[in-house]
Design an enzyme around this catalytic site. Structure first.
Site, PDB file in Angstrom:
ATOM      1  N   ASP A  13       0.479  -1.225  -4.449  1.00 48.40           N
ATOM      2  CA  ASP A  13      -0.021  -0.911  -5.728  1.00 48.40           C
ATOM      3  C   ASP A  13      -0.063   0.639  -5.639  1.00 48.40           C
ATOM      4  O   ASP A  13      -0.892   1.209  -6.357  1.00 48.40           O
ATOM      5  CB  ASP A  13      -1.339  -1.460  -6.248  1.00 48.40           C
ATOM      6  CG  ASP A  13      -1.262  -2.959  -6.325  1.00 48.40           C
ATOM      7  OD1 ASP A  13      -0.086  -3.518  -6.705  1.00 48.40           O
ATOM      8  OD2 ASP A  13      -2.287  -3.639  -6.015  1.00 48.40           O
ATOM      9  N   LYS A  16       4.521   2.953  -6.131  1.00 48.12           N
ATOM     10  CA  LYS A  16       5.983   3.092  -5.617  1.00 48.12           C
ATOM     11  C   LYS A  16       6.986   3.175  -6.638  1.00 48.12           C
ATOM     12  O   LYS A  16       8.054   3.751  -6.645  1.00 48.12           O
ATOM     13  CB  LYS A  16       6.221   2.046  -4.639  1.00 48.12           C
ATOM     14  CG  LYS A  16       5.555   2.187  -3.304  1.00 48.12           C
ATOM     15  CD  LYS A  16       5.594   1.047  -2.402  1.00 48.12           C
ATOM     16  CE  LYS A  16       5.014  -0.387  -2.744  1.00 48.12           C
ATOM     17  NZ  LYS A  16       3.806  -0.528  -3.058  1.00 48.12           N
ATOM     18  N   GLY A  40       5.084  -5.729  -8.030  1.00 51.48           N
ATOM     19  CA  GLY A  40       4.968  -5.854  -9.549  1.00 51.48           C
ATOM     20  C   GLY A  40       5.192  -3.918  -9.772  1.00 51.48           C
ATOM     21  O   GLY A  40       4.164  -3.147  -9.329  1.00 51.48           O
ATOM     22  N   HIS A  41       6.461  -3.575  -9.962  1.00 52.78           N
ATOM     23  CA  HIS A  41       6.634  -2.110  -9.930  1.00 52.78           C
ATOM     24  C   HIS A  41       6.520  -1.306 -11.661  1.00 52.78           C
ATOM     25  O   HIS A  41       7.451  -2.115 -12.117  1.00 52.78           O
ATOM     26  CB  HIS A  41       8.046  -1.641  -9.299  1.00 52.78           C
ATOM     27  CG  HIS A  41       7.923  -1.857  -7.663  1.00 52.78           C
ATOM     28  ND1 HIS A  41       8.773  -1.757  -6.779  1.00 52.78           N
ATOM     29  CD2 HIS A  41       6.558  -2.049  -6.845  1.00 52.78           C
ATOM     30  CE1 HIS A  41       8.058  -1.818  -5.740  1.00 52.78           C
ATOM     31  NE2 HIS A  41       7.061  -2.261  -5.663  1.00 52.78           N
ATOM     32  N   GLN A 225       4.889  -4.090  -1.638  1.00 55.22           N
ATOM     33  CA  GLN A 225       3.599  -4.087  -0.993  1.00 55.22           C
ATOM     34  C   GLN A 225       3.452  -2.792  -0.099  1.00 55.22           C
ATOM     35  O   GLN A 225       4.077  -1.726  -0.387  1.00 55.22           O
ATOM     36  CB  GLN A 225       3.247  -5.368  -0.223  1.00 55.22           C
ATOM     37  CG  GLN A 225       3.359  -6.815  -1.012  1.00 55.22           C
ATOM     38  CD  GLN A 225       4.723  -7.189  -1.350  1.00 55.22           C
ATOM     39  OE1 GLN A 225       5.463  -7.406  -0.428  1.00 55.22           O
ATOM     40  NE2 GLN A 225       4.789  -7.687  -2.619  1.00 55.22           N
TER      41      GLN A 225
HETATM   42  P1  IMP Z   1       1.249 -12.936  -1.337  1.00 54.07           P
HETATM   43  O1  IMP Z   1       2.136 -12.055  -0.876  1.00 54.07           O
HETATM   44  O2  IMP Z   1       1.144 -13.605  -2.819  1.00 54.07           O
HETATM   45  O3  IMP Z   1       1.282 -13.962  -0.390  1.00 54.07           O
HETATM   46  O4  IMP Z   1      -0.383 -12.402  -1.047  1.00 54.07           O
HETATM   47  C1  IMP Z   1      -1.011 -12.090   0.027  1.00 54.07           C
HETATM   48  C2  IMP Z   1      -1.784 -10.881  -0.061  1.00 54.07           C
HETATM   49  O5  IMP Z   1      -1.107  -9.774  -0.645  1.00 54.07           O
HETATM   50  C3  IMP Z   1      -2.818 -11.167  -1.264  1.00 54.07           C
HETATM   51  O6  IMP Z   1      -4.045 -10.174  -0.762  1.00 54.07           O
HETATM   52  C4  IMP Z   1      -2.328 -10.287  -2.571  1.00 54.07           C
HETATM   53  O7  IMP Z   1      -3.223 -10.127  -3.525  1.00 54.07           O
HETATM   54  C5  IMP Z   1      -1.567  -9.199  -1.697  1.00 54.07           C
HETATM   55  N1  IMP Z   1      -0.181  -8.609  -2.293  1.00 54.07           N
HETATM   56  C6  IMP Z   1       0.826  -9.083  -2.396  1.00 54.07           C
HETATM   57  N2  IMP Z   1       1.781  -8.459  -3.122  1.00 54.07           N
HETATM   58  C7  IMP Z   1       0.963  -7.499  -3.661  1.00 54.07           C
HETATM   59  C8  IMP Z   1       1.625  -6.402  -4.179  1.00 54.07           C
HETATM   60  O8  IMP Z   1       2.679  -6.111  -4.735  1.00 54.07           O
HETATM   61  N3  IMP Z   1       0.534  -5.470  -4.491  1.00 54.07           N
HETATM   62  C9  IMP Z   1      -0.789  -5.620  -4.076  1.00 54.07           C
HETATM   63  N4  IMP Z   1      -1.306  -6.479  -3.126  1.00 54.07           N
HETATM   64  C10 IMP Z   1      -0.304  -7.783  -3.076  1.00 54.07           C
END
Ligand code: IMP
Length: 432
Positions: A13, A16, A40-41, A225
Site C-alpha cells: 500500500d 506503487k 490493489g493498485h 505488496q
Molecule cells: P494474503 O496475501 O492475502 O495471504 O495476506 C497476507 C498478509 O499480507 C496480510 O497481512 C494482508 O493484509 C497482507 N497483504 C496482502 N496483500 C496486501 C497488499 O496489497 N497491501 C497490503 N497488505 C497486503
C-alpha cells in the site's frame, strides 16, 4: 535494453500504482511478477479512479503492454472483470497488449474458501489475510498440485484436474473445517467458461520479454505488496506467500539474471500495515486518525482490496534501510508527504532498542517474534502547516518538508527522486 523495477519498501500500500503509472509512461512493457488479487493498485487520472488488482496499472497508457508473470497467482474472475472495467473506462484491451504467462497459477473459489477457513482456525494467531486464496494457491504450486494457466489450453486435462481439485478441497472443508461443501458441478461449468475467455491472452512470457529487451525495448517490473510482506525476507509469519522483493523479478517473469537499470523503492512518508504482525512505530488514538483519514476519499488509509482500516505509524528508517539492503534500491519514491501537513512535530524511528542493545539495522531477517521485541528510538523534526497539494517543484515545498526529505536521504544514503503530494497524476515533484 533497460529493465527497471518498482517494489514496495514497507508492508504494501505504498502507492506503487501511481508510481508505476508515472514510470510506465516511458516503458514499452509493464510486468507484474508476484502475488494476485490481494494487491490493489489505485491510479487517479483526472477524475477517474482506477482500482486494479491483477492487471498492471501501466496498461492505462495506450502504447504499453501489460504482462502477468508466472510468479503470480490469478483469479480468472478478477481478470475478466478487470478487462470489462478497463474497456468500460475506454482503455483498449486486446491480446496484443495484455499477455498472461502460461506458468501463472490459478486461484479457484476453493482456494478462497480454504484461505478464510484456515486463517479463522488460527484464532488469536490469525495472519489477517485478504481472503483471496493467495496462500492456498501458492501451497498447491509448491506441493505440485496447482492448476497452471497452461492447463487451460488442454480442455480435457483441465476439466479432470479442476474436478479433482474441487473434490479434494471439499473433503478438507467438510471433514477438517466442518464447513458446507462446494457445489462442484456448478463451479466446474463456471471455471471451464473462464478457460475460453483467457485463452487468447496466454503466452510463454520469458522469451518474449527477453526478445523485447534484446531489441532495446524497456520493461518495468511492478512488484505487488511490499518488502516486509515477502515470504522470506518479510516479518514472517505475518507475510504474504510470494517473493515481493526485486529478487522475485527474474523467476517471476522467466528472465535470466541480467543488469537492472534502476530499482525504485516506494515508501510512504509514514508507515502503514493491514493485517496482524509486529509494527514497532504504530500509533493509536487521535494521532493515528489524522494519518489514516476518515475513509471518505479513495486515498485514505483503508485497504483497496478489503476496505479494512490500515494500522498507521511513524516512518521507520530501520525497516527502510533493511528494505534498501534486501532490494538493492537506487532511489526512493516518497509518497503521501502531504498527509503529514498540520502536525506540529514529526517523529521518525532511526534505531531500535532490543536486549539492552541499540540496533540501527536489523540483525535478523524480519522475524516477527524478534521484531516485536524491538522498541523504537525516535528523532523529532518540526512539522509544517502549509498545504502541499499544489507544490510541483522542490522549492515550492516549505523548508520543514524539505528538511524531512533530506533527513530520509541522509539516513538511507539514497536520493528521494520523486515526491507525491496528492492522489492525482500531476501532484508530483520530480527532483531531476
Ligand atoms: P494474503 O496475501 O492475502 O495471504 O495476506 C497476507 C498478509 O499480507 C496480510 O497481512 C494482508 O493484509 C497482507 N497483504 C496482502 N496483500 C496486501 C497488499 O496489497 N497491501 C497490503 N497488505 C497486503
Amino acid at each position: 535494453m533497460p529493465l527497471d523495477i518498482v517494489t514496495g519498501a514497507q508492508w504494501g500500500d505504498e502507492g506503487k500504482g501511481r508510481v508505476v503509472d508515472l514510470l510506465s509512461e516511458k516503458a514499452d512493457i509493464v510486468a507484474r511478477y508476484n502475488g494476485g488479487d490481494n494487491a490493489g493498485h489505485t491510479v487517479t487520472v483526472a477524475k477517474a479512479v482506477y482500482k486494479l488488482h491483477v492487471i498492471p496499472s501501466g496498461i492505462i497508457h495506450p502504447k504499453t503492454i501489460g504482462v502477468l508473470g508466472g510468479g503470480m497467482v490469478l483469479n480468472p474472475q478478477t481478470f475478466v472483470d478487470e478487462i470489462q472495467l478497463l474497456r468500460k473506462a475506454g482503455v483498449e484491451i486486446t491480446p496484443e497488449r495484455l499477455w498472461v504467462s502460461d506458468a501463472v497459477q490459478l486461484i479457484t473459489p476453493a482456494h478462497r474458501l480454504l484461505d478464510r477457513a484456515q486463517d479463522a482456525a488460527l484464532g488469536k494467531a490469525q495472519i489477517g489475510t485478504t481472503g483471496r486464496g493467495i496462500g492456498p494457491a501458492y501451497v498447491d504450486k509448491a506441493s505440485r498440485r496447482g492448476l497452471r494457466v497452461s492447463d487451460i489450453l488442454d480442455g480435457e486435462f483441465f476439466a479432470g484436474h479442476v474436478k479433482a481439485h474441487f473434490s479434494e478441497v471439499n473433503r478438507l472443508l467438510t471433514d477438517w473445517y466442518h464447513q458446507p461443501p462446494m457445489a462442484v458441478d456448478a463451479l466446474m461449468t463456471e471455471y471451464l467458461g473462464f478457460a475460453e475467455q483467457m485463452r487468447p491472452y496466454v503466452r510463454r512470457i520469458g522469451p518474449l520479454l527477453q526478445n523485447a529487451l534484446n531489441e532495446g525495448r524497456s520493461i518495468l517490473a511492478e512488484g505487488a505488496q511490499g518488502t516486509l510482506l515477502d515470504v522470506e525476507q518479510g516479518t514472517y509469519p505475518f507475510v504474504t506467500s510470494s517473493c515481493t522483493t526485486s529478487a522475485g523479478v527474474f523467476s517471476g517473469l522467466g528472465l535470466g539474471v541480467q543488469p537492472v537499470r534502476r530499482v525504485t523503492g516506494v515508501t510512504k512518508a509514514f508507515q502503514t500495515r493491514v493485517g496482524a504482525g509486529p509494527f514497532p512505530t504504530e500509533l493509536d488514538g487521535e494521532a493515528a486518525q489524522s494519518l489514516r483519514g476518515t475513509g471518505a476519499n479513495p486515498w485514505d488509509e483503508y485497504g483497496t482490496t478489503t476496505g479494512r482500516p490500515r494500522r498507521v505509524g511513524w516512518l521507520d528508517l530501520v525497516l527502510l534501510n533493511y528494505a534498501r539492503e534486501v532490494n538493492g534500491f537506487n532511489e526512493i519514491f516518497l509518497t503521501k508527504l502531504d498527509v503529514l501537513t498540520g502536525l506540529k512535530e514529526i517523529s521518525v524511528c532511526t534505531a531500535y532498542q532490543r536486549d539492552g542493545k541499540e540496533l540501527r539495522t536489523l540483525d535478523f531477517s524480519g522475524d516477527a517474534r524478534l521484531l516485536s521485541q524491538c522498541v523504537p528510538t525516535y528523532e523529532t523534526l518540526p512539522g509544517w502547516q502549509a498545504d502541499l497539494r499544489n507544490c510541483r517543484v522542490w522549492r515550492d515545498l516549505p523548508e520543514a518538508a524539505r528538511a524531512y526529505v533530506r533527513f530520509i536521504e541522509e539516513k538511507t544514503g539514497l536520493p528521494v527522486a520523486y515526491i507525491s503530494v496528492g492522489p492525482e497524476r500531476s501532484a508530483l515533484i520530480a527532483r531531476g
